[in-house]
Each structure stands twice: as C-alpha cells, then as structure tokens.
Design an enzyme around this catalytic site. Sequence first.
Site, PDB file in Angstrom:
ATOM      1  CG  ASP A  27      33.105   3.399 -47.703  1.00  0.00           C
ATOM      2  OD1 ASP A  27      33.218   2.657 -48.699  1.00  0.00           O
ATOM      3  OD2 ASP A  27      32.464   3.067 -46.683  1.00  0.00           O
ATOM      4  CG  ASN A  75      39.213  -2.756 -49.784  1.00  0.00           C
ATOM      5  OD1 ASN A  75      39.636  -1.608 -49.719  1.00  0.00           O
ATOM      6  ND2 ASN A  75      38.032  -3.091 -49.262  1.00  0.00           N
TER       7      ASN A  75
HETATM    8  C1  IPE Z   1      37.481   1.219 -46.377  1.00  0.00           C
HETATM    9  O1  IPE Z   1      36.304   1.031 -47.091  1.00  0.00           O
HETATM   10  C2  IPE Z   1      38.670   1.100 -47.262  1.00  0.00           C
HETATM   11  C3  IPE Z   1      38.800   2.107 -48.309  1.00  0.00           C
HETATM   12  C4  IPE Z   1      38.040   3.161 -48.486  1.00  0.00           C
HETATM   13  C5  IPE Z   1      39.897   1.913 -49.187  1.00  0.00           C
HETATM   14  P1  IPE Z   1      35.536  -0.372 -47.087  1.00  0.00           P
HETATM   15  O2  IPE Z   1      34.312  -0.176 -47.872  1.00  0.00           O
HETATM   16  O3  IPE Z   1      36.443  -1.456 -47.501  1.00  0.00           O
HETATM   17  O4  IPE Z   1      35.211  -0.534 -45.531  1.00  0.00           O
HETATM   18  P2  IPE Z   1      34.219  -1.548 -44.815  1.00  0.00           P
HETATM   19  O5  IPE Z   1      34.501  -2.910 -45.342  1.00  0.00           O
HETATM   20  O6  IPE Z   1      32.826  -1.111 -45.148  1.00  0.00           O
HETATM   21  O7  IPE Z   1      34.509  -1.377 -43.359  1.00  0.00           O
HETATM   22  C1  IPE Z   2      35.400   2.699 -51.525  1.00  0.00           C
HETATM   23  O1  IPE Z   2      34.142   2.467 -52.051  1.00  0.00           O
HETATM   24  C2  IPE Z   2      36.494   2.217 -52.446  1.00  0.00           C
HETATM   25  C3  IPE Z   2      37.223   1.043 -51.944  1.00  0.00           C
HETATM   26  C4  IPE Z   2      37.005   0.445 -50.828  1.00  0.00           C
HETATM   27  C5  IPE Z   2      38.260   0.529 -52.784  1.00  0.00           C
HETATM   28  P1  IPE Z   2      33.414   1.057 -51.894  1.00  0.00           P
HETATM   29  O2  IPE Z   2      33.771   0.215 -53.044  1.00  0.00           O
HETATM   30  O3  IPE Z   2      33.686   0.475 -50.560  1.00  0.00           O
HETATM   31  O4  IPE Z   2      31.910   1.526 -51.996  1.00  0.00           O
HETATM   32  P2  IPE Z   2      30.678   0.992 -51.147  1.00  0.00           P
HETATM   33  O5  IPE Z   2      31.028   1.122 -49.700  1.00  0.00           O
HETATM   34  O6  IPE Z   2      30.435  -0.424 -51.574  1.00  0.00           O
HETATM   35  O7  IPE Z   2      29.560   1.925 -51.541  1.00  0.00           O
HETATM   36 MG    MG Z   3      32.760   0.639 -48.762  1.00  0.00          MG
END
Ligand code: IPE
Ligand code: IPE
Ligand code: MG
Length: 257
Positions: A27, A75
């Site tokens: 993340d 997602n």
């Molecule tokens: C969790 O990250 C899923 C992945 C890293 C693929 P998110 O960024 O989607 O999680 P939330 O929404 O902040 O909980």
């Molecule tokens: C994790 O990074 C990747 C996926 C969830 C696909 P994010 O896209 O959630 O990055 P932040 O949390 O917005 O920084």
């Molecule tokens: Mg995230």
Amino acid sequence: MSKADLKLERTTDRDVDVPIHIAVVMDGNGRWANRRFMPRPAGHKAGVEAARRVIEACGRRGVKALTLFAFSSENWRRPEEEVSVLLDLFLKTLEREADRLHEHQVRIRLIGERDRLGPRLCRQVERVERLTRDNDGMTLVVAASYGGRWDIAQAVRKLAARVADGTLRPDEIREEDLGECLALADIPPPDLLIRTGGEQRISNFLLWQLAYAELYFTSTLWPDFDADDLDEAIAWYRGRERRFGLTSEQLEQASRA
Ligand code: IPE
Ligand code: IPE
Ligand code: MG
C-alpha cells in the site's frame, strides 16, 4: 504436550526464525506519486519495481511462499481509468517477468475472482501458472481481484454443493473442510503479514489464513520498500513469541523435550 501438538500452524521443520510464508499488503503507491507531484499510475509503476526487489530478496532469504496483494475486490470501485492502468500494468509485468522468474524456479499462482480480470489477462495468468507449475523454488502468489470474504464465500459454495449432492452432512463440517476449499489450501498460512503505507488494517485480505500471522505495519510507502526494510520486518518477526494460544511455560517445556 508433544512437539507434534505444538506444530499447529506450521507444516515443515525449517528454522522457526525464518518466516515460511510472508504476505504483503503493498500500500502507498498513490501517496508516493502525489508527494512527487506525479500521477497515481507513476506510483503503481514504481510499486512494480518494489515488488521485483522484494520477490528477489525473499527468494535469497529462503522464504518458501510470498503472497502479494495486488488488487482487492474493493479496488474495482476505483475510477475506471486507474483500474485499467492497474490491470494493464499487471498484464505487462507478467509478460515481461515470467520467463526470468521461471529461470529462478519460482512457481507463480494467482488467487482471486479471475473471471473479472478479462480473457486476455486470464489467458496470460494460465500460461504463466502452467509454465512454472513444476518449479521447486519459492511460490509467488499474486492476489488480484481477491477479497477474503469472496474467498470464504466461494469455499462455502463448494461445501454446500457437497451437502446438496449428499456426500457431506452439515453436522460433519469441520474447520479443516472449509480451510481445504479456500485459496492457498496447499500452502502453510502466512507467518508474517507486512503492510506498508501506514494503515493498520487488513482491508479484506486473507481473513481466514491470517488467523495466527504476526502483523507488521510500517509507514514506508510501498515504492520505497526495499531489501533492508524486508530484513527489518523479518528481524522484528524473529523477536515475536508465537504462542498459538499456549503459555510461554508450555512452549519452553516443549522446546526442551
Ligand atoms: C489494500 O489497499 C489493497 C491492496 C494493496 C491491493 P487499499 O489502498 O485498497 O486499502 P484501503 O482501501 O485503504 O483499506
Ligand atoms: C496500493 O497503493 C496499490 C493498490 C491498492 C492497487 P494505493 O493505490 O492504495 O496507494 P495509496 O494508498 O492511495 O497511497
Ligand atoms: Mg491504499
């Protein structure tokens, strides 16, 4: 209490200090890009580089299985454009990296609701799984279009079908029966969960399988995560006492026996 009883969640006799299975919630890609005044896809691209580093580092350290959370069931609710960037990046990364991973004896698998990924990506995933099926190095599991709740629901559907065809009685259903129908049934559950990006939540990752994982949270954003950060997480893990419900005294007795 015998040593066999204490094995509980572990299925091999390797050095207990080395996690057999590491799971990672990768993340922080978006924030990494934002901080650089770059668009979010730039963060996802940098995230792929971090994944490559961590896969290699885990292989070198003798980790047997690495599960990377790449794209959650939730997602799909992101803007269409970001979803398509992510799926495209996943496809291109598979195309580019599979042969190299295969040379290193990595066995690649995908867990998640694959029908939603589209035919092109599905075909590529199947090709890579077939190519690497008999490798005996690290197992790399990519969780894409994956949710722990989806996983449990699909396992329940399998059990329900057995009840419906009369091969299973409802009062005979044991935890292990459900466990065997879940993704990763043939791999020991994660010993260590790493989540980058500062949030301290599971976000619907391996809900069942993480029951006894040690949870490690770091504010480092995923694109910045490297082999040293991995070593820090593993060092922290080594300091944990995994009791699996027992007392410290019981564990000491068993290790003396
Ligand atoms: C969790 O990250 C899923 C992945 C890293 C693929 P998110 O960024 O989607 O999680 P939330 O929404 O902040 O909980
Ligand atoms: C994790 O990074 C990747 C996926 C969830 C696909 P994010 O896209 O959630 O990055 P932040 O949390 O917005 O920084
Ligand atoms: Mg995230």
